[in-house]
Design a protein around this motif. Structure first.
Motif, PDB file in Angstrom:
ATOM      1  N   ILE A   1      47.579  79.020 -11.998  1.00 34.86           N
ATOM      2  CA  ILE A   1      48.440  77.824 -12.122  1.00 34.86           C
ATOM      3  C   ILE A   1      49.237  77.565 -10.832  1.00 34.86           C
ATOM      4  O   ILE A   1      49.118  76.495 -10.236  1.00 34.86           O
ATOM      5  CB  ILE A   1      49.364  77.935 -13.363  1.00 34.86           C
ATOM      6  CG1 ILE A   1      48.501  77.968 -14.635  1.00 34.86           C
ATOM      7  CG2 ILE A   1      50.365  76.775 -13.403  1.00 34.86           C
ATOM      8  CD1 ILE A   1      49.263  78.297 -15.917  1.00 34.86           C
ATOM      9  N   PRO A   2      50.052  78.551 -10.346  1.00 33.74           N
ATOM     10  CA  PRO A   2      50.798  78.260  -9.099  1.00 33.74           C
ATOM     11  C   PRO A   2      49.874  78.137  -7.879  1.00 33.74           C
ATOM     12  O   PRO A   2      50.177  77.388  -6.947  1.00 33.74           O
ATOM     13  CB  PRO A   2      51.732  79.462  -8.956  1.00 33.74           C
ATOM     14  CG  PRO A   2      51.120  80.550  -9.768  1.00 33.74           C
ATOM     15  CD  PRO A   2      50.389  79.881 -10.881  1.00 33.74           C
ATOM     16  N   VAL A   3      48.757  78.859  -7.925  1.00 35.23           N
ATOM     17  CA  VAL A   3      47.835  78.811  -6.780  1.00 35.23           C
ATOM     18  C   VAL A   3      47.200  77.427  -6.677  1.00 35.23           C
ATOM     19  O   VAL A   3      47.117  76.848  -5.590  1.00 35.23           O
ATOM     20  CB  VAL A   3      46.748  79.905  -6.920  1.00 35.23           C
ATOM     21  CG1 VAL A   3      45.748  79.807  -5.782  1.00 35.23           C
ATOM     22  CG2 VAL A   3      47.383  81.278  -6.930  1.00 35.23           C
ATOM     23  N   PHE A   4      46.775  76.885  -7.803  1.00 34.65           N
ATOM     24  CA  PHE A   4      46.158  75.557  -7.786  1.00 34.65           C
ATOM     25  C   PHE A   4      47.173  74.489  -7.348  1.00 34.65           C
ATOM     26  O   PHE A   4      46.823  73.539  -6.648  1.00 34.65           O
ATOM     27  CB  PHE A   4      45.580  75.214  -9.166  1.00 34.65           C
ATOM     28  CG  PHE A   4      44.231  75.842  -9.420  1.00 34.65           C
ATOM     29  CD1 PHE A   4      43.756  76.854  -8.599  1.00 34.65           C
ATOM     30  CD2 PHE A   4      43.434  75.429 -10.476  1.00 34.65           C
ATOM     31  CE1 PHE A   4      42.512  77.444  -8.823  1.00 34.65           C
ATOM     32  CE2 PHE A   4      42.181  76.006 -10.707  1.00 34.65           C
ATOM     33  CZ  PHE A   4      41.729  77.024  -9.880  1.00 34.65           C
ATOM     34  N   ALA A   5      48.418  74.655  -7.783  1.00 31.91           N
ATOM     35  CA  ALA A   5      49.451  73.687  -7.384  1.00 31.91           C
ATOM     36  C   ALA A   5      49.651  73.729  -5.866  1.00 31.91           C
ATOM     37  O   ALA A   5      49.754  72.691  -5.198  1.00 31.91           O
ATOM     38  CB  ALA A   5      50.763  74.002  -8.104  1.00 31.91           C
ATOM     39  N   THR A   6      49.679  74.960  -5.317  1.00 36.28           N
ATOM     40  CA  THR A   6      49.829  75.106  -3.858  1.00 36.28           C
ATOM     41  C   THR A   6      48.617  74.533  -3.130  1.00 36.28           C
ATOM     42  O   THR A   6      48.751  73.888  -2.091  1.00 36.28           O
ATOM     43  CB  THR A   6      49.985  76.602  -3.504  1.00 36.28           C
ATOM     44  OG1 THR A   6      51.133  77.105  -4.170  1.00 36.28           O
ATOM     45  CG2 THR A   6      50.138  76.806  -2.009  1.00 36.28           C
TER      46      THR A   6
END
Lengths: 449, 302
Positions: free
Chosen positions: A386-391
């Motif tokens: 989740i945070p990786v895709f947002a970044t």
């Protein structure tokens, strides 16, 4: 400007010999009007793909069987090649009379060099008749899709997307009494914090952790780190005429920032490239590293490859300069040889790998990063994504805005080699950043880009 | 003499000649394909502009590529770096190789095992050797700095310091190739005539006198041959540098072959790189001729 001095009407002796030798196979090699079909159970089709050896085997064992569930009559063989040989092998193969490879997996800056041979299929024109109506071109983020576009022609699709990101160790920041980085972190702030991040995190009474590590050795990817700093400060490598545009006060100041990073890097960092910085971070010896995002799973999640815990590792775009945050694009794209007798089957493979379904499967099963907006915005399979895709989505937008990629030229690698040479001389202390950029600019302008 | 036997002898000679050429032809063809063709192709490219779209020489440019290369400061810098490496590595490997051969040749228990162990570095791929040493000498994780730290030395930045990086390349190359020199020297020592040593012993020569006046003069041809063979290997230095320093820091270890490789396969300057290769080939052949002449003179002298 093209550097092709060949007389278009002249046929060289070797070309003639190669042509005569290939003549008996010409009929066999030419693609039929239906693109060679998709094979049948009785007569399956075999296609061959050249890919980087870092992921070729994984694709062969994980992705190909999944692809064959939809296309059982297309036998796919993926050959791994070392990075240093890949461009030359691809050029030689594409220009040969009977190429070995139907599909070539090409790195971000190579599309212009491969396209210049005239041996790549125009996917939106030549392959339009075999494109699945549901294949959504508009869903791709512009930055990764542009990696395989040249002079208005789309030669490939993104298969394995990557961006340079800032990884940080939350434990180190906490121990140093510093706030956790955010995308608003500036280079000035990072450099001010760096001395505090060189610290004793194990209570050994000596320094055992350093602020930063990244590519510092004499390597073609080393200048990409400096370029990310340059781009974040509004600078760029080349102007519209292909002349060096980096030999400016901003260029010198940003190269100085890059050289200064070494003060806060571990001993031996001048010789570090991918492996060394990755191992140092994974073993808890770094507060931060600038690294390709695709290593996240092995750095934060997989206990077999890292000593860090998932909640210890943060990831974000690289620090900001006067123009905003920085990053750098590194996309592996799939392109098709015009000489393949099976363009339809080759395109079927690439469509599946870059489709919404293929991206979802690849991102969850082999850790590849997706290029499609829909894949990035939908809930991923694993929570860590989740945070990786947002970044990743933010970094695509940042890259697109600041054009943060290597030169889109037939001589891209030549430019990169010049920068690698001169940046290495600056980091080694052999010459000043100003002299390094002066030399690099003079050498690049001689390349007649 | 009747025409019959004469014709028969002529036929025999012809058959003999044909069969000889028949046996040699495959070797000639293979040599032509793998040796002569690449050299001639390199020569052709060095006088041409190479079209990257077709990988064919597209335009004859005469000596232009050679002029560009000879005026390039980076080419001469790489030649200088190669010279520094050769100046340190060659004598070190020769001295160590023959010294170890003397020790291994002495009669002591376990020398067979030591001889076998000495061969290991030679059979390790250069790229693996470079990677291995990179790990051993790494300032963060390498065992070498830990050992040096025990005696108060270091930590040393083996690959990050310009002078040390060259010393490291010489060290790795010496580790890898000294056994080769030792092997040749051991074979030479074993082939020396025993009666000369027995005569010297009867005359009362001690160990040093025998070494100085018997063994070394008899070994001169072997030493010269070993030097030339090792020289031809050393001028090709490439893979260890590629695997360990990439020519850095800066350009401290950018030996000529790495420079040519990077100019060709990274810079895509194949024509200029071909010209560089030809220049290096000519210099190497000239120096090899000098060494061969020197070795012949030494043989005659001793």
């Amino acid at each position: 400007m093209s550097d092709n001095h060949q007389n278009p009407t002249a046929i060289s002796r070797r070309a003639l010999v190669a042509g005569l030798a290939a003549a008996p196979f010409a009929a066999q090699a030419a693609a039929p009007a239906d693109g060679g079909g998709l094979g049948t159970a009785e007569a399956p089709i075999s296609i061959r793909m050249a890919a980087n050896d870092a992921f070729a085997k994984l694709w062969q064992t994980v992705l190909v069987p999944e692809f064959n569930k939809s296309f059982p009559n297309i036998k796919v063989t993926i050959d791994g090649q070392t990075y240093s040989e890949q461009l030359t092998k691809s050029l030689l193969d594409l220009t040969g009379a009977t190429p070995t490879y139907d599909v070539i997996c090409t790195d971000d800056p190579w599309t212009p060099q491969l396209a210049q041979t005239g041996a790549l299929l125009d996917l939106k024109k030549d392959a339009a008749a075999w494109t699945d109506p549901g294949f959504d071109w508009a869903d791709f983020n512009p930055a990764p899709l542009a990696a395989s576009e040249w002079k208005g022609v789309q030669y490939g699709v993104p298969l394995r997307s990557n961006m340079l990101l800032m990884f940080y160790n939350r434990t180190h920041y906490k121990k140093a009494g510093l706030p956790e980085p955010t995308p608003k972190l500036t280079w000035a702030e990072f450099m001010a914090q760096a001395p505090k991040l060189v610290q004793d995190v194990k209570g050994e009474g000596k320094v055992n952790a350093w602020a930063i590590d990244t590519y510092f050795a004499r390597d073609q990817l080393t200048p990409t780190i400096w370029q990310a700093i340059l781009n974040a400060h509004g600078g760029k490598l080349l102007d519209d005429k292909g002349k060096a545009a980096f030999n400016t006060p901003v260029g010198v100041a940003t190269l100085q920032i890059f050289v200064d990073l070494l003060k806060y890097a571990p001993p031996g960092a001048k010789a570090h490239v991918f492996n060394e910085e990755l191992q140092a971070f994974r073993q808890g010896q770094l507060a931060a590293m600038f690294m390709w995002g695709s290593v996240f799973r092995g750095t934060a999640i997989d206990p077999a490859t890292t000593t860090l815990k998932p909640d210890e590792v943060g990831v974000q775009v690289m620090p900001a300069g006067s123009a905003g945050p920085g990053t750098h694009r590194g996309i592996w794209s799939g392109v098709i040889s015009k000489k393949t007798p099976h363009p339809r089957a080759a395109w079927a493979l690439l469509q599946w790998m870059s489709s919404k379904e293929g991206e979802r499967f690849a991102s969850s099963q082999v850790g590849s990063f997706p290029a499609r907006r829909s894949t990035l915005s939908n809930k991923p399979k694993d929570d860590w994504q989740i945070p990786v895709f947002a970044t990743l989505q933010q970094s695509y937008d940042v890259a697109q805005k600041g054009q943060m990629w290597r030169p889109r030229l037939a001589k891209s690698d030549a430019v990169q080699q010049v920068l690698a040479d001169e940046v290495a001389r600056a980091t080694s202390g052999e010459i000043s950043p100003a002299d390094a950029l002066k030399n690099a600019a003079a050498r690049i302008d001689k390349l007649r880009l | 003499m009747t025409p019959g036997p004469r014709r028969s002898r002529r036929m025999e000679r012809l058959a003999d000649t044909l069969s000889r050429w028949g046996f040699m032809a495959p070797a000639f063809l293979i040599l032509a394909a793998v040796l002569a063709y690449p050299i001639l192709y390199t020569l052709e490219i060095s006088f041409s502009e190479l079209d990257l779209g077709t990988f064919m020489p597209s335009e004859w440019v005469g000596w232009d590529n050679y002029e560009t290369v000879l005026e390039d400061e980076r080419f001469w810098h790489s030649m200088k770096v190669t010279g520094i490496y050769l100046a340190f590595a060659m004598p070190l490997q020769m001295v160590l190789g023959f010294a170890i051969a003397f020790l291994v040749n002495a009669d002591w228990r376990g020398r067979g095992v030591i001889r076998a162990l000495f061969l290991i570095p030679m059979v390790i791929a250069p790229v693996v050797a470079g990677g291995l040493w990179r790990m051993l000498l790494d300032p963060l994780w390498g065992i070498s700095n830990w050992f040096l730290g025990l005696v108060g030395i270091g930590p040393l930045d083996w690959f990050g310091d310009s002078t040390l990086a060259m010393a490291t390349i010489v060290l790795i190359d010496t580790w890898r190739w000294t056994p080769f020199v030792t092997l040749i020297a051991t074979a030479g020592l074993l082939s020396l005539p025993r009666d000369v040593f027995e005569a010297a012993e009867i005359d009362g020569a001690n160990w040093w006198v025998m070494l100085r006046h018997v063994t070394l003069p008899l070994l001169v041809p072997i030493m010269a041959a070993a030097f030339v063979v090792r020289w031809l290997g050393a001028v090709k230095m490439f893979d260890i540098v590629l695997a360990s320093t990439l020519g850095g820091p800066g350009r401290a270890t950018n030996v000529i072959n790495l420079f040519i490789y990077q100019e060709a396969f990274r810079g895509l300057k194949f024509a200029e790189s071909a010209a560089m290769s030809v220049v290096v080939l000519v210099i190497t052949m000239a120096l090899t001729a000098v060494f061969l002449r020197g070795s012949r003179l030494l043989e005659q002298r001793y």
